[in-house]
Design an enzyme around this catalytic site. Structure first.
Site, PDB file in Angstrom:
ATOM      1  CE1 TYR A 183     -51.461  40.706 -44.874  1.00 62.92           C
ATOM      2  CE2 TYR A 183     -52.950  39.608 -46.414  1.00 62.92           C
ATOM      3  CZ  TYR A 183     -51.850  39.569 -45.577  1.00 62.92           C
ATOM      4  OH  TYR A 183     -51.125  38.416 -45.452  1.00 62.92           O
ATOM      5  CE  LYS A 189     -48.116  40.671 -46.472  1.00 66.97           C
ATOM      6  NZ  LYS A 189     -46.823  40.351 -45.852  1.00 66.97           N
TER       7      LYS A 189
HETATM    8  N1  LIG Z   1     -50.898  32.557 -42.421  1.00 59.26           N
HETATM    9  C1  LIG Z   1     -51.351  32.747 -43.626  1.00 59.26           C
HETATM   10  O1  LIG Z   1     -52.289  32.083 -44.049  1.00 59.26           O
HETATM   11  C2  LIG Z   1     -50.676  33.752 -44.543  1.00 59.26           C
HETATM   12  C3  LIG Z   1     -51.147  33.820 -45.856  1.00 59.26           C
HETATM   13  C4  LIG Z   1     -50.550  34.709 -46.726  1.00 59.26           C
HETATM   14  C5  LIG Z   1     -49.514  35.518 -46.302  1.00 59.26           C
HETATM   15  N2  LIG Z   1     -49.096  35.446 -44.996  1.00 59.26           N
HETATM   16  C6  LIG Z   1     -47.973  36.323 -44.626  1.00 59.26           C
HETATM   17  O2  LIG Z   1     -46.973  35.554 -43.998  1.00 59.26           O
HETATM   18  C7  LIG Z   1     -46.325  36.342 -43.000  1.00 59.26           C
HETATM   19  C8  LIG Z   1     -46.382  35.598 -41.678  1.00 59.26           C
HETATM   20  O3  LIG Z   1     -47.732  35.405 -41.339  1.00 59.26           O
HETATM   21  P1  LIG Z   1     -48.204  34.451 -40.154  1.00 59.26           P
HETATM   22  O4  LIG Z   1     -49.523  33.930 -40.548  1.00 59.26           O
HETATM   23  O5  LIG Z   1     -47.122  33.529 -39.747  1.00 59.26           O
HETATM   24  O6  LIG Z   1     -48.446  35.577 -39.021  1.00 59.26           O
HETATM   25  P2  LIG Z   1     -48.508  35.455 -37.439  1.00 59.26           P
HETATM   26  O7  LIG Z   1     -48.788  34.075 -37.015  1.00 59.26           O
HETATM   27  O8  LIG Z   1     -49.432  36.549 -37.009  1.00 59.26           O
HETATM   28  O9  LIG Z   1     -47.012  35.835 -37.011  1.00 59.26           O
HETATM   29  C9  LIG Z   1     -46.542  37.124 -37.304  1.00 59.26           C
HETATM   30  C10 LIG Z   1     -45.132  37.297 -36.780  1.00 59.26           C
HETATM   31  O10 LIG Z   1     -44.724  38.633 -37.023  1.00 59.26           O
HETATM   32  C11 LIG Z   1     -44.379  39.282 -35.783  1.00 59.26           C
HETATM   33  N3  LIG Z   1     -44.796  40.671 -35.910  1.00 59.26           N
HETATM   34  C12 LIG Z   1     -46.045  41.160 -36.011  1.00 59.26           C
HETATM   35  N4  LIG Z   1     -46.013  42.498 -36.137  1.00 59.26           N
HETATM   36  C13 LIG Z   1     -44.693  42.859 -36.142  1.00 59.26           C
HETATM   37  C14 LIG Z   1     -44.015  44.098 -36.249  1.00 59.26           C
HETATM   38  N5  LIG Z   1     -44.682  45.247 -36.357  1.00 59.26           N
HETATM   39  N6  LIG Z   1     -42.661  44.098 -36.199  1.00 59.26           N
HETATM   40  C15 LIG Z   1     -41.972  42.927 -36.063  1.00 59.26           C
HETATM   41  N7  LIG Z   1     -42.572  41.727 -35.959  1.00 59.26           N
HETATM   42  C16 LIG Z   1     -43.916  41.700 -35.990  1.00 59.26           C
HETATM   43  C17 LIG Z   1     -45.104  38.470 -34.709  1.00 59.26           C
HETATM   44  O11 LIG Z   1     -44.415  38.456 -33.482  1.00 59.26           O
HETATM   45  P3  LIG Z   1     -44.721  39.417 -32.234  1.00 59.26           P
HETATM   46  O12 LIG Z   1     -46.193  39.335 -31.969  1.00 59.26           O
HETATM   47  O13 LIG Z   1     -43.870  38.790 -31.175  1.00 59.26           O
HETATM   48  O14 LIG Z   1     -44.267  40.774 -32.640  1.00 59.26           O
HETATM   49  C18 LIG Z   1     -44.987  37.048 -35.306  1.00 59.26           C
HETATM   50  O15 LIG Z   1     -43.716  36.519 -35.034  1.00 59.26           O
HETATM   51  C19 LIG Z   1     -47.021  37.692 -42.991  1.00 59.26           C
HETATM   52  O16 LIG Z   1     -46.293  38.624 -43.754  1.00 59.26           O
HETATM   53  C20 LIG Z   1     -48.352  37.414 -43.640  1.00 59.26           C
HETATM   54  O17 LIG Z   1     -48.896  38.543 -44.260  1.00 59.26           O
HETATM   55  C21 LIG Z   1     -49.651  34.585 -44.122  1.00 59.26           C
END
Ligand SMILES: NC(=O)c1ccc[n+]([C@@H]2O[C@H](COP(=O)([O-])OP(=O)(O)OC[C@H]3O[C@@H](n4cnc5c(N)ncnc54)[C@H](OP(=O)(O)O)[C@@H]3O)[C@@H](O)[C@H]2O)c1
Length: 261
Positions: free
Chosen positions: A165, A169
């Site tokens: 992961y 990234k």
């Molecule tokens: N939350 C954190 O602490 C954190 C920290 C660092 C980086 N990030 C990054 O921030 C971004 C958002 O994270 P998040 O925490 O908000 O994640 P999340 O709550 O799991 O939401 C992920 C979103 O992406 C969609 N998704 C998942 N797989 C997909 C695919 N194959 N194609 C299209 N859409 C897809 C999901 O919708 P569906 O299920 O409806 O497809 C959902 O809308 C990610 O890139 C993650 O790596 C998050």
């Protein structure tokens, strides 16, 4: 005359695609961009979830939205997303490449081809392909496009079990810099946004495997907490608007002072 502060962040009449916009950070970013005036295309894997989020965002912002299900790992499905956006709204000004997955951790010695490919397709290959397709559309429109690639603060450090992961990234951050250089002559700005711990479904999902993960993440920040997803809105508005007109090819950490090593 200086620009007004409201004008710096105003996206009225502009069009933004946000992938992964049904939940978590993407949902907050899509809402913020719409409330700044943009028409927003809500993308995730599931059409009904896209429609639900798009309707809610239209209601809270008064801006038109489009719901379009598209799997980021599906190379051949991505051109249709761009075409449909242009059919509906006539242009694309902003892409937020936010969708990403972080499944159960796997140590490097235990990596399978399937696990590696799954993360590679969704977290790197898809976002790079979508950025390229959108940049071609932006090129036709003339200078002014903005692309934000969502990475993670973990990209600077890696860690046990999360190397696939965080490594992908890190590659996305590196691609961001290449895109910024290749597309600066076209007037397209490209930046990476690197979140620390935010209270999303992804973060809550870690509890099943490691109940202490959110607490450990919080303690690794200077602010000793996990952020609410709406706390990312200011950063994405900055990168998606005139407010950052002289900023490109950079990675922007939004992580409560989390250490990067
Ligand atoms: N939350 C954190 O602490 C954190 C920290 C660092 C980086 N990030 C990054 O921030 C971004 C958002 O994270 P998040 O925490 O908000 O994640 P999340 O709550 O799991 O939401 C992920 C979103 O992406 C969609 N998704 C998942 N797989 C997909 C695919 N194959 N194609 C299209 N859409 C897809 C999901 O919708 P569906 O299920 O409806 O497809 C959902 O809308 C990610 O890139 C993650 O790596 C998050």
């Amino acid at each position: 005359m200086h620009p007004s502060l409201a004008d710096l962040f105003d996206l009225t009449g502009q069009v933004a695609i946000v992938t992964g916009a049904t939940k978590g950070l993407g949902r907050s970013m899509a809402s913020g961009l719409a409330r700044a005036g943009a028409s927003v295309v809500v993308v995730s894997r599931d059409q009904s979830r896209c429609e639900e989020a798009a309707a809610a965002i239209a209601q809270e912002s008064g801006r038109p939205t489009l719901a379009h299900a598209c799997h980021m790992g599906d190379w051949d499905a991505l051109p249709r997303l761009v075409e449909k956006t242009v059919e509906r709204f006539g242009r694309i000004d902003v892409l937020v490449n936010n969708a990403g997955i972080h499944p159960a951790p796997v140590a490097v010695m235990d990596l399978s081809s399937e696990y590696f490919d799954k993360l590679y397709h969704v977290n790197l290959k898809g976002p790079v392909r979508l950025a390229a397709l959108v940049a071609k559309q932006m090129q036709k429109q003339g200078p002014g496009g903005r692309i934000v690639n969502v990475a993670t603060v973990g990209a600077y450090a890696g860690g046990p079990g999360v190397g696939t992961y965080t490594g992908l990234k890190a590659a996305l951050i590196n691609f961001t810099k290449t895109m910024a250089r290749e597309w600066a002559p076209l007037g397209i700005r490209v930046n990476a946004l690197c979140p620390g711990p935010f209270d999303s479904e992804m973060m809550r999902g870690t509890v099943k495997l490691d109940p202490k993960f959110p607490d450990r993440s919080a303690m690794a920040t200077m602010q000793q907490r996990v952020a609410d997803c709406d706390e990312v809105i200011g950063a994405v508005l900055y990168l998606a608007s005139k407010a950052s007109s002289f900023v490109t090819g950079e990675d922007h950490v939004v992580a409560g002072g989390m250490l990067r090593c």
